[in-house]
Design an enzyme around this catalytic site. Structure first.
Site, PDB file in Angstrom:
ATOM      1  N   ARG A 283     -16.792 -11.636   7.694  1.00 53.09           N
ATOM      2  CA  ARG A 283     -17.613 -11.584   7.791  1.00 53.09           C
ATOM      3  C   ARG A 283     -18.554 -12.741   8.396  1.00 53.09           C
ATOM      4  NH1 ARG A 283     -19.434  -8.949   2.589  1.00 53.09           N
ATOM      5  NH2 ARG A 283     -18.763  -7.767   2.538  1.00 53.09           N
TER       6      ARG A 283
ATOM      7  N   LYS B 241     -13.455   6.552  -7.540  1.00 53.47           N
ATOM      8  CA  LYS B 241     -14.138   7.272  -8.469  1.00 53.47           C
ATOM      9  C   LYS B 241     -14.705   8.147  -7.217  1.00 53.47           C
ATOM     10  CE  LYS B 241     -14.985   4.262 -12.254  1.00 53.47           C
ATOM     11  NZ  LYS B 241     -15.987   3.684 -13.456  1.00 53.47           N
TER      12      LYS B 241
ATOM     13  N   GLY C 216     -15.925  -2.682   2.925  1.00 58.34           N
ATOM     14  CA  GLY C 216     -15.755  -2.652   1.750  1.00 58.34           C
ATOM     15  C   GLY C 216     -14.113  -2.698   0.907  1.00 58.34           C
TER      16      GLY C 216
ATOM     17  N   GLY D 244     -21.220  -0.361   0.635  1.00 60.23           N
ATOM     18  CA  GLY D 244     -22.511   0.099   0.280  1.00 60.23           C
ATOM     19  C   GLY D 244     -22.680   0.398   1.492  1.00 60.23           C
TER      20      GLY D 244
END
Length: 407
Positions: free
Chosen positions: A42, A210, A363, A387
């Site tokens: 980053r 998930k 992510g 996100g």
């Protein structure tokens, strides 16, 4: 992006920045291990905007966060190691203020000369940054804007936080003219291209734990893509929806009917694993074996996709012209359950070499590329926002992008 367009760094530079204070919101939320930065991805992604402003003579003030300090100073989450790494990579000294908008930050900002770069301390040390109270966020935003003095400007370059309604991300635009930095501009364009006009065949690879985390993305991308390849923990809910007993594997029981509906709606667009690496328990050293997806032993659970699935997914990817990937195929943090993620990631690299445009959705996917030692240059674009990238793909209006729009 399509109309209304976002204001960019080019717009700001055309007005001239020499001698002006420019506040840059960057995403420097890097992982630390023993006080040392373990992945500087980053920071590297933030360099182009900071460097370009510095070379144009701006007095650059960088705001960023690290971790979740809970609105109070935490020495273990100081940006000190980030300032040191940023200095090394920029090739110039980056000073760190000991506070966010206090006396030290103001003194350092006032003392900047053309081309200088400074970093204020972790903006989340101030509880107003993430406050749900708009008035409190406005207080901090106004104080941050004051660091930029008269004729200052704001540049949003922290894509990983543009989905947050926070003082240094969105509210700041009430007090300073706002522009997208190089990273935010590119991220918005790259990710939008994956839903607006992808070249075909278009293959989407989705993984992660998930279904609930990615349900909206699955629905939107399945309507656009030619194939959606599903792996990771989320595949077991889909397999259960097909009537397969996945034994102790992770299944979101309340979403089985939803997944069944998606399978019925999108038919052959959705491809599921044909074999998995099953383990006796969730453990790095657990006994494991490759089994058909419908033959997991009693009490065992699937922790990775199997070799035949990797081969099938690679075949789907081989002819793709556009690829979007978000989420690992298994528990890649455990070496013996990393082969599925590695195999699919390498297949995406091969597709890219054959001319496909590949976008990795940040992510865990980006983390997997680095952890597995894969060549980042093998992908067209690796997003810095997990996100944020998903919410953009879902079609949500992101607060940090909304404030950059003109017209």
């Amino acid at each position: 992006m399509s109309n209304p367009r976002i204001a960019t760094l080019d717009d700001l530079l055309s007005d001239g920045v020499s001698g002006r204070h420019v506040l840059v919101r960057a995403d420097l939320n890097v992982p630390l291990e023993g006080g040392q930065i373990s992945d500087a991805g980053r920071i590297e992604a933030s360099l182009p905007t900071i460097r370009e402003l510095s070379e144009a003579g701006a007095k650059v003030i960088v705001a960023a966060h690290l971790g979740r300090p809970g609105g109070k100073p935490d020495p273990e989450l100081s940006l000190a190691p980030v300032a040191e790494e940023l200095s090394e990579r920029l090739g110039q000294y980056v000073q760190l203020a000991e506070d966010v908008v206090g006396e030290d930050a103001h003194e350092r900002a006032n003392g900047l000369t053309e081309g200088d770069v400074m970093l204020v301390e972790n903006v989340r040390f101030d509880p107003r940054e993430t406050s749900k109270d708009n008035a409190e966020r406005r207080e901090l935003a106004e104080a941050l804007a004051a660091l930029a003095a008269d004729n200052g400007a704001f540049v949003s370059d922290g894509f990983g936080v543009v989905h947050r309604e926070q003082a240094s991300v969105a509210t700041i635009a009430e007090f300073l003219p706002a522009f997208a930095g190089r990273l935010v501009e590119r991220e918005a364009a790259e990710l939008s291209s994956m839903v607006e006009d992808p070249e075909r065949p278009y293959v989407v690879v989705l993984g992660g734990a998930k279904v609930s985390d990615k349900l909206a993305v699955i629905e939107r991308l399945a309507a656009v893509a030619d194939r959606v390849l599903v792996g990771g923990g989320m595949c077991y809910t889909f397999l259960a929806a097909r009537g397969i007993d996945v034994k102790a594997s992770l299944v979101e029981r309340d979403l089985v009917d939803t997944c069944r509906g998606l399978i019925e709606r999108f038919g052959d667009t959705i491809a599921l694993p044909v074999d998995v690496v099953a383990a006796e328990k969730f453990d790095a050293e657990a006994e494991s074996r490759v089994v058909d997806a419908d033959a997991i032993p009693d009490g065992w659970l699937g922790l990775d996709v199997g070799p035949r699935t990797v081969e099938a997914f690679a075949e789907e990817l081989s002819g793709a012209r556009s690829v979007f990937w978000n989420g690992p195929m298994g528990v890649f943090e455990f070496e013996r359950f990393a082969d599925g993620t590695r195999g699919v990631a390498e297949a995406i690299v091969a597709a890219t070499k054959n001319g496909a445009r590949s976008v990795v959705g940040g992510g865990d996917s980006a983390a997997a590329v680095r952890r597995l030692g894969l060549d980042e240059a093998g992908y067209s674009h690796i997003s810095t926002g997990g996100g944020a990238s998903l919410e953009l793909l879902e079609g949500k209006e992101l607060p940090g992008l909304k404030v950059l729009r003109r017209g």
